[in-house]
Design an enzyme around this catalytic site. Structure first.
Site, short mmCIF file in Angstrom:
data_model
loop_
_atom_site.label_atom_id
_atom_site.label_comp_id
_atom_site.label_asym_id
_atom_site.label_seq_id
_atom_site.Cartn_x
_atom_site.Cartn_y
_atom_site.Cartn_z
N THR A 112 52.10 53.12 -13.29
CA THR A 112 52.23 52.07 -14.28
C THR A 112 52.14 50.73 -13.57
O THR A 112 52.77 50.52 -12.54
CB THR A 112 53.53 52.21 -15.10
OG1 THR A 112 53.59 51.15 -16.06
CG2 THR A 112 54.77 52.17 -14.24
N HIS A 165 65.38 63.47 -8.96
CA HIS A 165 65.98 63.94 -7.70
C HIS A 165 66.20 65.44 -7.66
O HIS A 165 66.57 65.97 -6.62
CB HIS A 165 67.26 63.16 -7.39
CG HIS A 165 66.94 61.84 -6.76
ND1 HIS A 165 66.99 61.63 -5.41
CD2 HIS A 165 66.52 60.69 -7.31
CE1 HIS A 165 66.64 60.39 -5.15
NE2 HIS A 165 66.34 59.79 -6.29
#
Length: 192
Positions: A112, A165
């Protein structure tokens, strides 16, 4: 600029030369850097990690009604000019509202870029099931040190990486960003 000059020299006078953009370089650099850090190209599937064999790059395109994320399939196997042509085709379809659902699904990594809006840093929100998203800020003129330690004019661009994560720890994310930065600092490496 040097790459675009070279592409223009290869065209006949009646042909319109392909113009590579910074976004093209970033997309290609991501596809290359992912080869070195396969954890970036994964997804969480209920109770296990799925490693994707191909890099399907989504990238944000601002349209009248908001934002869409078309996907360049098998980006790791495309050369820079082929990737650029595919991205430009998808951007054209997005802006003319002709993207199909298939052209907006199945991504394994997203880029992005808000640099064109003058935003120098932001944190992108991960598009599940992607493991990560790269945020690209504006390229700004800033003083930098050359190889001899002398101050000179330069440009800096800030990249951010948001990671799931469960899939990508900080060390793997740092390795990816380091490799990506090395590629972008020497874009001619994308041509070989």
């Amino acid at each position: 600029e040097a790459i675009n000059e070279r592409l223009a020299q290869r065209c006949s006078p009646e042909e319109k030369p392909l113009k590579l953009t910074l976004n093209d370089l970033i997309l290609k650099a991501c596809a290359e850097a992912i080869k070195w850090v396969p954890e970036i190209n994964t997804s969480w599937e209920n109770d296990h990690i799925r490693y994707h064999g191909n890099v399907h790059l989504a990238f944000g395109v601002a349209v009248e009604d908001g934002l869409v994320t078309p996907v360049v399939r098998n980006a790791e196997s495309l050369d820079l000019t082929s990737l650029s042509l595919e991205a430009k085709s998808l951007i054209g379809k997005a802006r003319s509202k002709k993207l199909t659902p298939d052209e907006m699904t199945g991504s394994t990594f997203t880029v992005t870029n808000l640099g064109m809006f003058g935003v120098d840093f932001f944190s992108g929100i991960i598009n599940p099931p992607n493991a990560a998203i790269l945020s690209v800020g504006a390229s700004l003129n800033k003083p930098v040190l050359d190889s001899n330690g002398n101050l000179q004019a330069g440009e800096r661009m800030t990249l951010g990486l948001s990671c799931d994560h469960r899939l990508v720890d900080g060390a793997a994310g740092a390795v990816f960003l380091k490799r990506l930065g090395e590629i972008l600092e020497r874009p001619a490496s994308l041509l070989v």
